[in-house]
Scaffold this motif. Structure first.
Motif, PDB file in Angstrom:
ATOM      1  N   UNK A  51      35.288  39.330  29.292  1.00  0.00           N
ATOM      2  CA  UNK A  51      36.206  40.074  30.132  1.00  0.00           C
ATOM      3  C   UNK A  51      36.422  39.385  31.470  1.00  0.00           C
ATOM      4  N   UNK A  52      37.316  39.942  32.274  1.00  0.00           N
ATOM      5  CA  UNK A  52      37.635  39.402  33.593  1.00  0.00           C
ATOM      6  C   UNK A  52      37.193  40.405  34.649  1.00  0.00           C
ATOM      7  N   UNK A  53      36.348  39.964  35.557  1.00  0.00           N
ATOM      8  CA  UNK A  53      35.831  40.829  36.614  1.00  0.00           C
ATOM      9  C   UNK A  53      36.941  41.174  37.600  1.00  0.00           C
ATOM     10  N   UNK A  54      37.063  42.446  37.962  1.00  0.00           N
ATOM     11  CA  UNK A  54      37.995  42.866  39.003  1.00  0.00           C
ATOM     12  C   UNK A  54      37.361  42.577  40.356  1.00  0.00           C
ATOM     13  N   UNK A  55      38.030  41.753  41.159  1.00  0.00           N
ATOM     14  CA  UNK A  55      37.487  41.360  42.453  1.00  0.00           C
ATOM     15  C   UNK A  55      38.093  42.115  43.624  1.00  0.00           C
ATOM     16  N   UNK A  56      39.311  42.649  43.436  1.00  0.00           N
ATOM     17  CA  UNK A  56      39.997  43.363  44.516  1.00  0.00           C
ATOM     18  C   UNK A  56      40.747  44.563  43.954  1.00  0.00           C
ATOM     19  N   UNK A  57      40.612  45.698  44.618  1.00  0.00           N
ATOM     20  CA  UNK A  57      41.488  46.847  44.372  1.00  0.00           C
ATOM     21  C   UNK A  57      42.610  46.748  45.402  1.00  0.00           C
ATOM     22  N   UNK A  92      28.247  41.587  44.049  1.00  0.00           N
ATOM     23  CA  UNK A  92      29.037  42.788  43.785  1.00  0.00           C
ATOM     24  C   UNK A  92      28.917  43.747  44.964  1.00  0.00           C
ATOM     25  N   UNK A  93      30.051  44.044  45.576  1.00  0.00           N
ATOM     26  CA  UNK A  93      30.085  45.004  46.668  1.00  0.00           C
ATOM     27  C   UNK A  93      30.289  46.422  46.155  1.00  0.00           C
ATOM     28  N   UNK A  94      30.787  46.541  44.943  1.00  0.00           N
ATOM     29  CA  UNK A  94      31.013  47.818  44.265  1.00  0.00           C
ATOM     30  C   UNK A  94      30.598  47.635  42.811  1.00  0.00           C
ATOM     31  N   UNK A 119      37.783  44.936  48.597  1.00  0.00           N
ATOM     32  CA  UNK A 119      37.137  43.857  47.860  1.00  0.00           C
ATOM     33  C   UNK A 119      35.962  44.408  47.068  1.00  0.00           C
ATOM     34  N   UNK A 120      35.933  44.073  45.790  1.00  0.00           N
ATOM     35  CA  UNK A 120      34.877  44.564  44.909  1.00  0.00           C
ATOM     36  C   UNK A 120      33.774  43.532  44.680  1.00  0.00           C
ATOM     37  N   UNK A 121      34.127  42.248  44.752  1.00  0.00           N
ATOM     38  CA  UNK A 121      33.145  41.199  44.475  1.00  0.00           C
ATOM     39  C   UNK A 121      33.550  39.929  45.209  1.00  0.00           C
ATOM     40  N   UNK A 122      32.548  39.175  45.648  1.00  0.00           N
ATOM     41  CA  UNK A 122      32.791  37.904  46.326  1.00  0.00           C
ATOM     42  C   UNK A 122      31.902  36.844  45.676  1.00  0.00           C
TER      43      UNK A 122
END
Length: 268
Positions: free
Chosen positions: A213-219, A198-200, A186-189
């Motif tokens: 743009x669209x934030x990436x929330x999960x890798x 932002x966790x990353x 998880x990159x963001x919650x």
């Protein structure tokens, strides 16, 4: 003179799309094949080494992942044009265009921040995948193309998809499985106050309805199937296609199919 002009027009009709794709760029790779999104025999052209973004159909501009999704739809659900299809965040090319053109019960949606859920703007419905306004068991196929890496609270999304799918229906989608065999990350919650944490370091992809743009929330990794099952109780199959005859070759172009069991299956 008239015949010469007519010839130039015919040449431009056939070569114009290719010229627009190239725009003076060097061709690094090309392959003759059949594009499933525009249903034409074409020469797929790559002007860069990252085939996921660069191996394009010169006629419709589709990318490998879009053609892979179309291939899976035709393999698994050959009657897709007769079904109720909801596509979240469609784009103006490739599979989205074909679905919208050929499916008589196609429902496109975006999450518009300035209008109530369930209402429409220019034929596009406002929907939040975490709390969709669709009735229970009302959708045959949910389609998402590179959306699930951008959603907050994905477990809610998976549950909503399961709730709204008809028995025997499916969620057919692409998502870059960048973590592969490593656990999804998880990159963001988002909190109850709707503030993003932002966790990353933040990463953004293109967004059809916002220049921000669209934030990436999960890798996501291959364990996405477990996450879907734990959230919804549904099983997911990962389909990988490598077939240049359809212009399908690149990294991160797996197509995932989450199926809601039919009434007969549940009895068994």
């Amino acid at each position: 003179m008239g015949r010469s002009l007519d010839l130039r027009k015919r040449l431009y009709r056939h070569l114009g799309p290719l010229v627009r794709v190239l725009r003076g760029k060097k061709v690094l790779f090309s392959s003759r094949g059949h594009c499933l999104t525009c249903r034409r025999d074409v020469t797929f052209i790559a002007t860069g080494p990252w085939l996921r973004d660069h191996l394009l159909c010169p006629d419709c501009g589709s990318k490998p992942r879009e053609r892979a999704l179309m291939r899976v739809l035709e393999m698994f659900f050959p009657d897709w044009a007769e079904r109720v299809i909801h596509e979240s965040s469609p784009i103006d090319r490739g599979a989205s265009v074909r679905l919208g053109r050929e499916c008589v019960r196609y429902i496109p949606s975006q999450l518009f921040g300035d209008m109530p859920l369930g209402e429409q703007r220019n034929g596009v419905r406002c929907e939040d995948l975490r709390q969709m306004t669709f009735a229970d068991s009302s959708i045959d196929l949910h389609v998402t193309q590179d959306v699930m890496e951008h959603v907050f609270e994905p477990e809610k999304v998976f549950r909503e998809i399961a709730r709204t799918l008809k028995p025997g229906g499916a969620h057919v989608f692409t998502v870059p499985l960048v973590n592969k065999h490593r656990p999804s990350r998880t990159r963001a919650v988002v909190g109850t106050d709707r503030q993003v944490s932002h966790l990353l370091p933040p990463v953004y992809h293109g967004n059809p309805v916002s220049s921000d743009g669209a934030l990436v929330t999960v890798d996501w990794g291959f364990d996405i199937c477990r996450h879907i099952y734990e959230a919804s109780g549904l099983f997911t199959q990962i389909v990988h296609i490598d077939d240049l005859s359809y212009g399908i070759r690149a990294e991160y172009i797996e197509v995932l199919v989450t199926v809601k069991p039919g009434s007969d299956d549940r009895k068994e």
